[in-house]
Design a protein around this motif. Structure first.
Motif, mmCIF file in Angstrom:
data_model
loop_
_atom_site.group_PDB
_atom_site.id
_atom_site.type_symbol
_atom_site.label_atom_id
_atom_site.label_comp_id
_atom_site.label_asym_id
_atom_site.label_seq_id
_atom_site.Cartn_x
_atom_site.Cartn_y
_atom_site.Cartn_z
ATOM 1 N N VAL A 237 40.713 -5.592 -65.712
ATOM 2 C CA VAL A 237 40.265 -6.143 -64.424
ATOM 3 C C VAL A 237 38.756 -6.336 -64.416
ATOM 4 O O VAL A 237 38.259 -7.381 -63.980
ATOM 5 C CB VAL A 237 40.725 -5.246 -63.250
ATOM 6 C CG1 VAL A 237 40.062 -5.651 -61.950
ATOM 7 C CG2 VAL A 237 42.241 -5.295 -63.107
ATOM 8 N N GLU A 238 38.011 -5.357 -64.883
ATOM 9 C CA GLU A 238 36.547 -5.489 -64.893
ATOM 10 C C GLU A 238 36.100 -6.586 -65.842
ATOM 11 O O GLU A 238 35.162 -7.322 -65.549
ATOM 12 C CB GLU A 238 35.900 -4.154 -65.248
ATOM 13 C CG GLU A 238 36.009 -3.146 -64.114
ATOM 14 C CD GLU A 238 35.376 -1.803 -64.423
ATOM 15 O OE1 GLU A 238 35.025 -1.527 -65.594
ATOM 16 O OE2 GLU A 238 35.240 -1.004 -63.472
ATOM 17 N N LYS A 239 36.779 -6.752 -66.976
ATOM 18 C CA LYS A 239 36.434 -7.804 -67.935
ATOM 19 C C LYS A 239 36.749 -9.187 -67.362
ATOM 20 O O LYS A 239 35.960 -10.121 -67.508
ATOM 21 C CB LYS A 239 37.202 -7.597 -69.238
ATOM 22 C CG LYS A 239 36.897 -8.622 -70.324
ATOM 23 C CD LYS A 239 37.641 -8.310 -71.600
ATOM 24 C CE LYS A 239 39.037 -8.875 -71.472
ATOM 25 N NZ LYS A 239 39.817 -8.804 -72.697
ATOM 26 N N ALA A 240 37.871 -9.320 -66.675
ATOM 27 C CA ALA A 240 38.296 -10.619 -66.165
ATOM 28 C C ALA A 240 37.562 -11.050 -64.902
ATOM 29 O O ALA A 240 37.391 -12.245 -64.665
ATOM 30 C CB ALA A 240 39.803 -10.610 -65.896
ATOM 31 N N THR A 241 37.116 -10.093 -64.080
ATOM 32 C CA THR A 241 36.573 -10.455 -62.771
ATOM 33 C C THR A 241 35.102 -10.109 -62.571
ATOM 34 O O THR A 241 34.459 -10.691 -61.708
ATOM 35 C CB THR A 241 37.354 -9.754 -61.651
ATOM 36 O OG1 THR A 241 37.157 -8.345 -61.751
ATOM 37 C CG2 THR A 241 38.829 -10.086 -61.713
ATOM 38 N N GLY A 242 34.587 -9.141 -63.295
ATOM 39 C CA GLY A 242 33.215 -8.702 -63.081
ATOM 40 C C GLY A 242 33.067 -7.740 -61.915
ATOM 41 O O GLY A 242 31.971 -7.279 -61.622
ATOM 42 N N LEU A 243 34.172 -7.417 -61.260
ATOM 43 C CA LEU A 243 34.141 -6.446 -60.165
ATOM 44 C C LEU A 243 34.342 -5.042 -60.711
ATOM 45 O O LEU A 243 34.903 -4.856 -61.790
ATOM 46 C CB LEU A 243 35.242 -6.769 -59.148
ATOM 47 C CG LEU A 243 35.091 -8.094 -58.401
ATOM 48 C CD1 LEU A 243 36.351 -8.411 -57.629
ATOM 49 C CD2 LEU A 243 33.903 -8.041 -57.469
ATOM 50 N N THR A 244 33.904 -4.042 -59.961
ATOM 51 C CA THR A 244 34.045 -2.647 -60.365
ATOM 52 C C THR A 244 35.328 -2.070 -59.795
ATOM 53 O O THR A 244 35.608 -2.226 -58.605
ATOM 54 C CB THR A 244 32.846 -1.818 -59.860
ATOM 55 O OG1 THR A 244 31.648 -2.411 -60.362
ATOM 56 C CG2 THR A 244 32.935 -0.384 -60.314
ATOM 57 N N VAL A 245 36.085 -1.393 -60.628
ATOM 58 C CA VAL A 245 37.287 -0.697 -60.176
ATOM 59 C C VAL A 245 36.878 0.726 -59.818
ATOM 60 O O VAL A 245 36.464 1.502 -60.680
ATOM 61 C CB VAL A 245 38.388 -0.688 -61.257
ATOM 62 C CG1 VAL A 245 39.588 0.117 -60.792
ATOM 63 C CG2 VAL A 245 38.799 -2.110 -61.607
ATOM 64 N N ALA A 246 36.972 1.054 -58.534
ATOM 65 C CA ALA A 246 36.553 2.372 -58.059
ATOM 66 C C ALA A 246 37.629 3.420 -58.308
ATOM 67 O O ALA A 246 37.333 4.553 -58.687
ATOM 68 C CB ALA A 246 36.226 2.316 -56.577
ATOM 69 N N ARG A 247 38.898 3.029 -58.109
ATOM 70 C CA ARG A 247 39.981 4.014 -58.208
ATOM 71 C C ARG A 247 41.280 3.318 -58.553
ATOM 72 O O ARG A 247 41.553 2.227 -58.076
ATOM 73 C CB ARG A 247 40.109 4.760 -56.876
ATOM 74 C CG ARG A 247 41.063 5.919 -56.926
ATOM 75 C CD ARG A 247 41.048 6.740 -55.660
ATOM 76 N NE ARG A 247 41.689 5.973 -54.583
ATOM 77 C CZ ARG A 247 41.217 5.884 -53.352
ATOM 78 N NH1 ARG A 247 40.108 6.475 -53.026
ATOM 79 N NH2 ARG A 247 41.854 5.194 -52.445
ATOM 80 N N ILE A 248 42.082 3.977 -59.382
ATOM 81 C CA ILE A 248 43.425 3.503 -59.702
ATOM 82 C C ILE A 248 44.383 4.639 -59.413
ATOM 83 O O ILE A 248 44.236 5.739 -59.951
ATOM 84 C CB ILE A 248 43.541 3.067 -61.173
ATOM 85 C CG1 ILE A 248 42.591 1.923 -61.483
ATOM 86 C CG2 ILE A 248 44.987 2.662 -61.498
ATOM 87 C CD1 ILE A 248 42.529 1.526 -62.924
ATOM 88 N N GLU A 249 45.347 4.378 -58.554
ATOM 89 C CA GLU A 249 46.357 5.372 -58.210
ATOM 90 C C GLU A 249 47.680 4.923 -58.822
ATOM 91 O O GLU A 249 48.164 3.835 -58.537
ATOM 92 C CB GLU A 249 46.514 5.483 -56.692
ATOM 93 C CG GLU A 249 45.254 5.940 -56.003
ATOM 94 C CD GLU A 249 45.368 5.901 -54.490
ATOM 95 O OE1 GLU A 249 46.466 5.622 -53.961
ATOM 96 O OE2 GLU A 249 44.352 6.154 -53.838
ATOM 97 N N VAL A 250 48.255 5.764 -59.686
ATOM 98 C CA VAL A 250 49.509 5.430 -60.348
ATOM 99 C C VAL A 250 50.590 6.371 -59.835
ATOM 100 O O VAL A 250 50.451 7.599 -59.907
ATOM 101 C CB VAL A 250 49.382 5.552 -61.883
ATOM 102 C CG1 VAL A 250 50.701 5.199 -62.550
ATOM 103 C CG2 VAL A 250 48.259 4.670 -62.404
#
Length: 117
Positions: free
Chosen positions: A96-109
């Motif tokens: 996601v960060e590579k494709a969009t340039g946005l920062t991923v703050a949290r991932i809940e699985v």
């Protein structure tokens, strides 16, 4: 809709784009048997669109240029769930960060189902 401001203007990306990006990254990880429905909304969409639709098991929200991603998955029986979740969070964040340039703050699985082969 996820938006990104830059000096040239505003970039808007649809939820379907993010759902497909996150879903593909998660499903490519070892041990993931598939995406699970993430609640009543996904259950209703499954009835309307069939069992496989882009945003199945994926929710992406944005606040202050940071994304929060919620995933609902199915894993294979007998596998180490903690290792699978760690692999998914690393892969999804990177993609996601590579494709969009946005920062991923949290991932809940959330592991919603265990599937026997």
């Amino acid at each position: 809709m996820i938006t990104l401001q830059n000096p040239m203007g505003t970039i808007s990306m649809t939820s379907d784009y993010f759902a497909e990006l996150v879903s593909q990254a998660a499903r490519s990880c070892y041990g993931v048997a598939g995406m699970a429905t993430g609640g009543r909304g996904d259950d209703l969409k499954s009835l309307v669109f069939g069992s496989d639709f882009p945003e199945k098991g994926v929710r992406v929200t944005q606040s202050d240029r940071q994304l929060t991603i919620e995933l609902h998955i199915k894993v294979g029986y007998g596998l180490n769930i903690a290792t699978i979740v760690k692999s998914i969070t690393h892969k999804v964040k990177h993609e996601v960060e590579k494709a969009t340039g946005l920062t991923v703050a949290r991932i809940e699985v959330s592991v919603d189902d265990i599937v026997a082969d």
